[in-house]
Design a protein around this motif. Structure first.
Motif, PDB file in Angstrom:
ATOM      1  N   ASP A  13       0.862  -1.189   0.000  1.00  0.00           N
ATOM      2  CA  ASP A  13       0.000   0.000   0.000  1.00  0.00           C
ATOM      3  C   ASP A  13       0.897   1.237   0.000  1.00  0.00           C
ATOM      4  O   ASP A  13       1.638   1.464   0.957  1.00  0.00           O
ATOM      5  CB  ASP A  13      -0.901   0.002   1.233  1.00  0.00           C
ATOM      6  CG  ASP A  13      -1.985   1.075   1.177  1.00  0.00           C
ATOM      7  OD1 ASP A  13      -1.701   2.175   0.668  1.00  0.00           O
ATOM      8  OD2 ASP A  13      -3.101   0.810   1.647  1.00  0.00           O
ATOM      9  N   PRO A  14       0.847   2.059  -1.056  1.00  0.00           N
ATOM     10  CA  PRO A  14       1.766   3.198  -1.158  1.00  0.00           C
ATOM     11  C   PRO A  14       1.507   4.297  -0.140  1.00  0.00           C
ATOM     12  O   PRO A  14       2.346   5.174   0.051  1.00  0.00           O
ATOM     13  CB  PRO A  14       1.521   3.706  -2.584  1.00  0.00           C
ATOM     14  CG  PRO A  14       0.118   3.309  -2.891  1.00  0.00           C
ATOM     15  CD  PRO A  14      -0.061   1.981  -2.223  1.00  0.00           C
ATOM     16  N   ASP A  15       0.352   4.249   0.523  1.00  0.00           N
ATOM     17  CA  ASP A  15      -0.011   5.332   1.443  1.00  0.00           C
ATOM     18  C   ASP A  15       0.073   4.953   2.910  1.00  0.00           C
ATOM     19  O   ASP A  15      -0.214   5.785   3.781  1.00  0.00           O
ATOM     20  CB  ASP A  15      -1.435   5.822   1.140  1.00  0.00           C
ATOM     21  CG  ASP A  15      -1.549   6.424  -0.248  1.00  0.00           C
ATOM     22  OD1 ASP A  15      -0.602   7.105  -0.680  1.00  0.00           O
ATOM     23  OD2 ASP A  15      -2.581   6.192  -0.902  1.00  0.00           O
ATOM     24  N   GLU A  16       0.457   3.716   3.215  1.00  0.00           N
ATOM     25  CA  GLU A  16       0.463   3.274   4.608  1.00  0.00           C
ATOM     26  C   GLU A  16       1.854   2.795   5.019  1.00  0.00           C
ATOM     27  O   GLU A  16       2.486   2.010   4.295  1.00  0.00           O
ATOM     28  CB  GLU A  16      -0.559   2.141   4.813  1.00  0.00           C
ATOM     29  CG  GLU A  16      -2.013   2.558   4.579  1.00  0.00           C
ATOM     30  CD  GLU A  16      -2.509   3.539   5.614  1.00  0.00           C
ATOM     31  OE1 GLU A  16      -2.055   3.483   6.769  1.00  0.00           O
ATOM     32  OE2 GLU A  16      -3.351   4.388   5.254  1.00  0.00           O
ATOM     33  N   PRO A  31      -7.654  -1.022  -0.036  1.00  0.00           N
ATOM     34  CA  PRO A  31      -6.681  -0.208   0.699  1.00  0.00           C
ATOM     35  C   PRO A  31      -6.718  -0.559   2.181  1.00  0.00           C
ATOM     36  O   PRO A  31      -7.670  -1.177   2.665  1.00  0.00           O
ATOM     37  CB  PRO A  31      -7.168   1.224   0.458  1.00  0.00           C
ATOM     38  CG  PRO A  31      -8.645   1.078   0.265  1.00  0.00           C
ATOM     39  CD  PRO A  31      -8.825  -0.228  -0.466  1.00  0.00           C
ATOM     40  N   THR A  42      -7.383   1.175   4.593  1.00  0.00           N
ATOM     41  CA  THR A  42      -8.449   1.860   5.334  1.00  0.00           C
ATOM     42  C   THR A  42      -9.788   1.135   5.299  1.00  0.00           C
ATOM     43  O   THR A  42     -10.695   1.485   6.057  1.00  0.00           O
ATOM     44  CB  THR A  42      -8.658   3.276   4.769  1.00  0.00           C
ATOM     45  OG1 THR A  42      -8.886   3.178   3.356  1.00  0.00           O
ATOM     46  CG2 THR A  42      -7.441   4.152   5.029  1.00  0.00           C
TER      47      THR A  42
END
Length: 233
Positions: A127-130, A159, A161
């Motif tokens: 996951d590029p955002d976590e 994702p 989230t």
């Protein structure tokens, strides 16, 4: 690596809470569902694995093994499993007229140690955002359904989230398994017991063979084409 439907799923050597083994040998002749979660001791992941554990008997009825994965070490997994079981609540065990609440003695599926992110990177699950507290990337919530032939039958990617719906995974598995036995497709929101669709490429002689009770054809479409054929199986 980008896995496509129909590709052979890699036969990884795995270190898990149930010991070390090769994935294909562990699966044997069963279906398999490998699902990843971002990290141990995190809230959404705890709800997911708790739900998966509750539904493990339903997956077993479908000749299917579950296996989890996260970027944590086995020792962490073992400690976290106690939280997962406690969150899911105790089971009721009865002896005669006496019943008591007990936590399950064993967790129903292994969890993979992917602390080096090797599998996550290989399967495109990062996951590029976590990120974790050390700034290292976490895995997304991936799902891979593997057939007894070791080929990829379905994949999903959520994702970090958003928690997954494991009842939907059961529904998807039911559809996949039915389609291996009969030349059918399942419509939107289908569930076991509902009518299935007979694709246009199924020949008339095969329709008679597989659907002796007949099919219903919707002939009142504006196009006038009878491509929507429904059958009860």
């Amino acid at each position: 690596m980008s896995l496509k439907l129909g590709d052979e799923f890699p036969n990884f050597n795995l270190k898990t809470t149930a010991g070390e083994f090769q994935l294909h040998q562990w699966l044997g002749d069963k279906w398999g569902i490998l699902f990843s979660h971002p990290a141990d001791y995190t809230p959404v992941c705890t709800t997911e694995l708790s739900r998966a554990a509750k539904l493990a008997p339903e997956f077993a009825k479908r000749n299917t093994k579950l296996i989890g994965l996260s970027c944590d070490v086995v020792e962490n997994h073992h400690g976290w499993i106690k939280d997962i079981q406690a969150f899911g609540g105790p089971n009721v065990e009865c002896s005669g007229s006496i019943c008591k609440l007990v936590l399950p003695a064993e967790f129903p599926f292994p969890i993979i140690d992917d602390s080096d992110r090797k599998l996550a990177k290989h399967l495109g699950m990062i996951d590029p955002d976590e990120f974790d507290t050390k700034g290292l990337p976490l895995t997304a919530r991936a799902v891979f359904i593997i057939g007894p032939d070791k080929k990829l039958k379905a994949s999903l990617l959520y994702p970090a989230t958003t928690g997954r719906n494991f009842d939907e995974l059961l529904r998807l598995l039911d559809s996949l398994q039915l389609a291996t036995r009969l030349p059918i497709a399942t419509p939107a929101d289908w569930k076991v017991g509902d009518k299935v669709m007979v694709p246009p490429n199924v020949k008339d002689e095969d329709v008679k063979k597989y659907f002796p009770q007949g099919v219903q054809i919707k002939n009142d479409l504006p196009s006038g084409k009878g491509y929507i054929r429904m059958a009860q199986v």
